[in-house]
Design a protein around this motif. Structure first.
Motif, short mmCIF file in Angstrom:
data_model
loop_
_atom_site.label_atom_id
_atom_site.label_comp_id
_atom_site.label_asym_id
_atom_site.label_seq_id
_atom_site.Cartn_x
_atom_site.Cartn_y
_atom_site.Cartn_z
N PHE A 186 28.27 40.77 37.11
CA PHE A 186 27.61 39.67 37.76
C PHE A 186 28.16 39.21 36.75
O PHE A 186 27.32 38.31 37.03
CB PHE A 186 26.12 40.42 38.33
CG PHE A 186 26.25 40.70 39.67
CD1 PHE A 186 26.03 40.08 40.62
CD2 PHE A 186 25.04 41.84 39.48
CE1 PHE A 186 25.90 40.72 42.09
CE2 PHE A 186 25.25 42.70 40.60
CZ PHE A 186 25.34 41.71 42.14
N TYR A 189 31.21 37.46 37.03
CA TYR A 189 31.05 36.65 38.44
C TYR A 189 30.66 35.17 38.11
O TYR A 189 30.98 34.36 38.54
CB TYR A 189 30.85 37.61 39.22
CG TYR A 189 31.06 37.88 40.73
CD1 TYR A 189 31.52 37.44 42.65
CD2 TYR A 189 32.36 39.30 40.25
CE1 TYR A 189 32.56 38.26 43.20
CE2 TYR A 189 32.97 39.46 40.81
CZ TYR A 189 33.05 39.51 42.98
OH TYR A 189 33.87 39.83 43.45
N ALA A 190 29.72 35.95 36.92
CA ALA A 190 28.95 33.69 36.76
C ALA A 190 29.89 33.42 35.58
O ALA A 190 29.84 31.75 36.13
CB ALA A 190 27.75 34.03 36.19
N TRP A 191 30.65 34.25 35.05
CA TRP A 191 31.60 33.15 34.21
C TRP A 191 32.66 32.51 34.88
O TRP A 191 33.34 31.70 34.87
CB TRP A 191 31.83 34.51 33.24
CG TRP A 191 32.93 33.86 31.96
CD1 TRP A 191 32.99 32.23 31.77
CD2 TRP A 191 34.42 34.90 31.48
NE1 TRP A 191 34.21 32.15 31.28
CE2 TRP A 191 34.93 33.41 30.78
CE3 TRP A 191 34.53 35.70 31.91
CZ2 TRP A 191 36.08 33.26 30.34
CZ3 TRP A 191 35.79 36.05 31.36
CH2 TRP A 191 36.64 35.21 30.70
N TRP A 195 29.09 29.73 37.65
CA TRP A 195 26.95 30.25 38.57
C TRP A 195 26.69 29.30 38.05
O TRP A 195 25.22 28.77 38.29
CB TRP A 195 27.14 31.81 38.68
CG TRP A 195 27.55 32.00 40.11
CD1 TRP A 195 28.74 31.21 41.11
CD2 TRP A 195 27.87 33.52 40.46
NE1 TRP A 195 29.43 32.48 42.17
CE2 TRP A 195 28.44 33.39 41.52
CE3 TRP A 195 26.34 34.56 40.55
CZ2 TRP A 195 28.66 34.91 42.14
CZ3 TRP A 195 26.91 35.63 40.41
CH2 TRP A 195 27.79 36.54 41.68
N LEU A 196 26.70 29.16 36.36
CA LEU A 196 25.39 28.38 35.88
C LEU A 196 25.81 27.45 35.21
O LEU A 196 24.89 26.86 34.30
CB LEU A 196 25.62 30.24 34.75
CG LEU A 196 24.90 31.65 34.81
CD1 LEU A 196 25.42 32.15 32.86
CD2 LEU A 196 23.56 31.20 35.52
#
Length: 200
Positions: A186, A189-191, A195-196
């Motif tokens: 995850f 995926y966030a990177w 997502w952030l």
């Protein structure tokens, strides 16, 4: 002792004066050059050197090429050269997606010794520990997913085996390895999917 003076002109743009003198067998000469803009050609400003700030981006591109090429070589892929039928919105796309996350969940149940419990290390817990690499990533890569997601899965295909081999040297726990794989999954995926990142 002798002196000689010569001057040359080229279309009124530049001129040069050569002054030569000699004394016995020793002869020396020097040249004075002038250009239309009043600068010596040697004094003209040099073009700026390429900025070194581009090197990190170049390194990132090279790393991305290596990762994508390695994953494309060793990771499971379609057995035919035809277009991937698992397009977004199709049933096959959804099947691969559900299969991928279901195998991740089942791997957690097995690695935490909740299903087929055993007091000794066994095949079920080992499969649970490797479930993300063996089932989740190949299932998600089998879809016709966006480029950023495919890059994330390519990185994970290479990183997770390193974690699964390295962690048991420090802590022998199937559940810990599966948890580290899940966090890495995850986080990647966030990177890659941003997502952030804050959206205005």
């Amino acid at each position: 002792m002798s002196w000689s003076l010569c001057s040359t002109h080229s279309h009124g743009v530049s001129s040069s004066i050569a002054l030569t003198y000699g004394f016995r067998h020793r002869r020396s000469s020097f040249r004075i050059c002038a250009t239309s803009d009043g600068l010596d050609p040697k004094d003209e400003p040099e073009s700026p050197l390429p900025s070194s700030s581009s090197s990190p981006s170049a390194l990132g591109k090279d790393l991305k090429k290596v990762v994508n090429k390695t994953a494309a070589t060793f990771a499971p892929r379609a057995s035919t050269a035809s277009k991937n039928p698992a397009l977004p919105g199709t049933t096959l796309y959804k099947v691969f997606e559900v299969q991928g996350y279901a195998s991740m969940l089942l791997g957690g149940v097995l690695s935490f010794n909740l299903l087929f419990p055993s007091n000794e290390p066994d095949l079920w817990r080992l499969m649970g520990m490797w479930s993300i690499w063996m089932f989740t990533i190949p299932s998600l890569r089998a879809r016709d997913c966006p480029i950023k997601e495919k890059e994330a899965l390519n990185y994970l295909f290479l990183i997770i085996p390193l974690l699964n081999v390295a962690i048991p040297f420090f802590w022998k726990s199937f559940a810990l390895v599966w948890s580290a794989d899940t966090v890495t999954f995850f986080a990647m995926y966030a990177w890659k999917l941003g997502w952030l990142e804050s959206t205005e």
